[in-house]
Scaffold this active site. Structure first.
Site, PDB file in Angstrom:
ATOM      1  N   ARG A 233      25.936   3.796  79.294  1.00  0.00           N
ATOM      2  CA  ARG A 233      26.435   5.127  79.637  1.00  0.00           C
ATOM      3  C   ARG A 233      26.593   5.915  78.343  1.00  0.00           C
ATOM      4  O   ARG A 233      26.955   5.373  77.299  1.00  0.00           O
ATOM      5  CB  ARG A 233      27.783   5.044  80.354  1.00  0.00           C
ATOM      6  CG  ARG A 233      27.698   4.617  81.816  1.00  0.00           C
ATOM      7  CD  ARG A 233      27.105   5.721  82.672  1.00  0.00           C
ATOM      8  NE  ARG A 233      27.209   5.438  84.091  1.00  0.00           N
ATOM      9  CZ  ARG A 233      26.256   4.876  84.826  1.00  0.00           C
ATOM     10  NH1 ARG A 233      25.124   4.507  84.235  1.00  0.00           N
ATOM     11  NH2 ARG A 233      26.408   4.688  86.125  1.00  0.00           N
ATOM     12  N   GLU A 262      24.530  15.134  80.267  1.00  0.00           N
ATOM     13  CA  GLU A 262      23.193  15.046  80.856  1.00  0.00           C
ATOM     14  C   GLU A 262      23.000  16.184  81.853  1.00  0.00           C
ATOM     15  O   GLU A 262      23.855  16.392  82.720  1.00  0.00           O
ATOM     16  CB  GLU A 262      23.026  13.692  81.560  1.00  0.00           C
ATOM     17  CG  GLU A 262      23.082  12.516  80.590  1.00  0.00           C
ATOM     18  CD  GLU A 262      22.900  11.163  81.269  1.00  0.00           C
ATOM     19  OE1 GLU A 262      22.634  11.131  82.499  1.00  0.00           O
ATOM     20  OE2 GLU A 262      23.025  10.142  80.575  1.00  0.00           O
ATOM     21  N   HIS A 281      17.594   9.319  81.325  1.00  0.00           N
ATOM     22  CA  HIS A 281      18.339   8.402  82.194  1.00  0.00           C
ATOM     23  C   HIS A 281      17.423   7.818  83.280  1.00  0.00           C
ATOM     24  O   HIS A 281      17.744   7.816  84.466  1.00  0.00           O
ATOM     25  CB  HIS A 281      19.528   9.122  82.845  1.00  0.00           C
ATOM     26  CG  HIS A 281      20.612   8.190  83.290  1.00  0.00           C
ATOM     27  ND1 HIS A 281      21.935   8.568  83.361  1.00  0.00           N
ATOM     28  CD2 HIS A 281      20.579   6.894  83.708  1.00  0.00           C
ATOM     29  CE1 HIS A 281      22.670   7.550  83.792  1.00  0.00           C
ATOM     30  NE2 HIS A 281      21.864   6.531  84.013  1.00  0.00           N
TER      31      HIS A 281
END
Length: 324
Positions: A233, A262, A281
């Site tokens: 993360r 993000e 991601h």
């Protein structure tokens, strides 16, 4: 279980394939909803399938979840949906552990090879039509420290070991007979472990204990030649400290599949730092991954309906599924 349970399915723009949910629809009322309609969908619902794995809608709709007994997250990490009221309730939380283990391990290996073989520079020279002989690094015999010893970390350890790397783990509890890592050191010994690693791979879950764990002190503990790979993360890392470590040469490079904002803002300095590779991601997102997530929920629903034991039950105090 009630005779006719209600299952709420929280989705974003992408709606799960309804044909894959047919085994659930045979025995339950399914309510598809986006975040705006979640509170209404939760009224009288027994189960919530969080298909929108990045949602922050659940805390705001929690007042309507009086009948809820089980929340299933279409993700390995449950930090986006974990909040005090859910943590303190009797509602069971499960995740989709296992879907992304091998794809993420392959991503990590690809990034390590990209660093060692300097593939970005090869592509740059190719675009310039430049034939320039260069030497590259070997990864066999190099040391990788995997921070996080859950299923994803273990898949990474097995794959890196298979290509000849020396792999160690860092986790909550130290042990010297781990089947995948061999040696696992405790978190408090992380600075010392970092000093011997050529590649540092972060696969830890995001909890209050791990948030911001990689800071200036830990980057300074790494070798100047070390590369940093984060597939956990973004909030595990203090990004300003990472930027400074890269700019000052305290570490040699970073591969980041996750960042603390993000999408990464276009003006963010990480985009332009040499030896940084950024992906959006997607390290575990193989073709068919969305359907695989639905399959995990359907299997668990059938267990729940028959009174069986649910798989991948999250320890809400820890924030992840404990290793057996």
């Amino acid at each position: 279980m009630t005779a006719n349970p209600v299952v709420a399915v929280l989705h974003a723009e992408t709606v799960p394939d309804t044909t894959l949910l047919a085994p659930v629809a045979e025995h339950a009322e399914i309510r598809y909803t986006d975040s705006d309609g979640l509170a209404t969908a939760l009224e009288g619902a027994d189960v919530l399938f969080v298909y929108d794995f990045l949602t922050d809608a659940l805390p705001h709709a929690w007042h309507a979840a009086e009948s809820l007994r089980w929340v299933h997250a279409a993700a390995a990490g449950v930090d986006p949906i974990m909040f005090p009221a859910l943590r303190d309730s009797d509602v069971i939380v499960t995740n989709s552990r296992g879907v992304f283990d091998q794809p993420i391990a392959e991503y990590v290996l690809a990034q390590i090879l990209s660093f060692a073989k300097d593939l970005p520079e090869s592509l740059r020279l190719q675009r310039e039509h430049t034939w320039r002989h260069r030497e590259s690094e070997r990864i066999a015999g190099r040391t990788a420290l995997v921070v996080g010893t859950g299923p994803i970390g273990r898949a990474i350890a097995r794959l890196l070991t298979a290509v000849g790397m020396k792999v160690r783990g860092s986790g909550r509890r130290a042990r010297d007979d781990d089947p995948d890592f061999g040696i696992v050191t405790a978190t408090e010994d992380l600075p010392e472990e970092l000093s011997g690693a050529d590649f540092v791979v972060v696969a830890a879950p995001l909890t209050e204990q791990t948030r911001g764990m990689f800071d200036t002190a830990l980057f300074r503990a790494m070798k100047p030649s070390a590369r940093f790979v984060n597939i956990g993360r973004g909030d595990l890392v203090r990004t300003d400290n990472l930027v400074e470590a890269l700019r000052s040469g305290e570490i040699a490079g970073a591969a980041l599949d996750v960042v603390d904002t993000e999408p990464l803002p276009q003006e963010h300095p990480l985009w332009d730092i040499p030896n940084v590779m950024i992906t959006p991601h997607n390290s575990g997102d193989f073709r068919g991954w969305r359907d695989a997530l639905v399959d995990v929920f359907v299997d668990n629903f059938q267990r729940w309906r028959s009174g069986g034991e649910l798989e991948n039950v999250v320890d809400k105090r820890l924030g992840y599924v404990p290793s057996t």
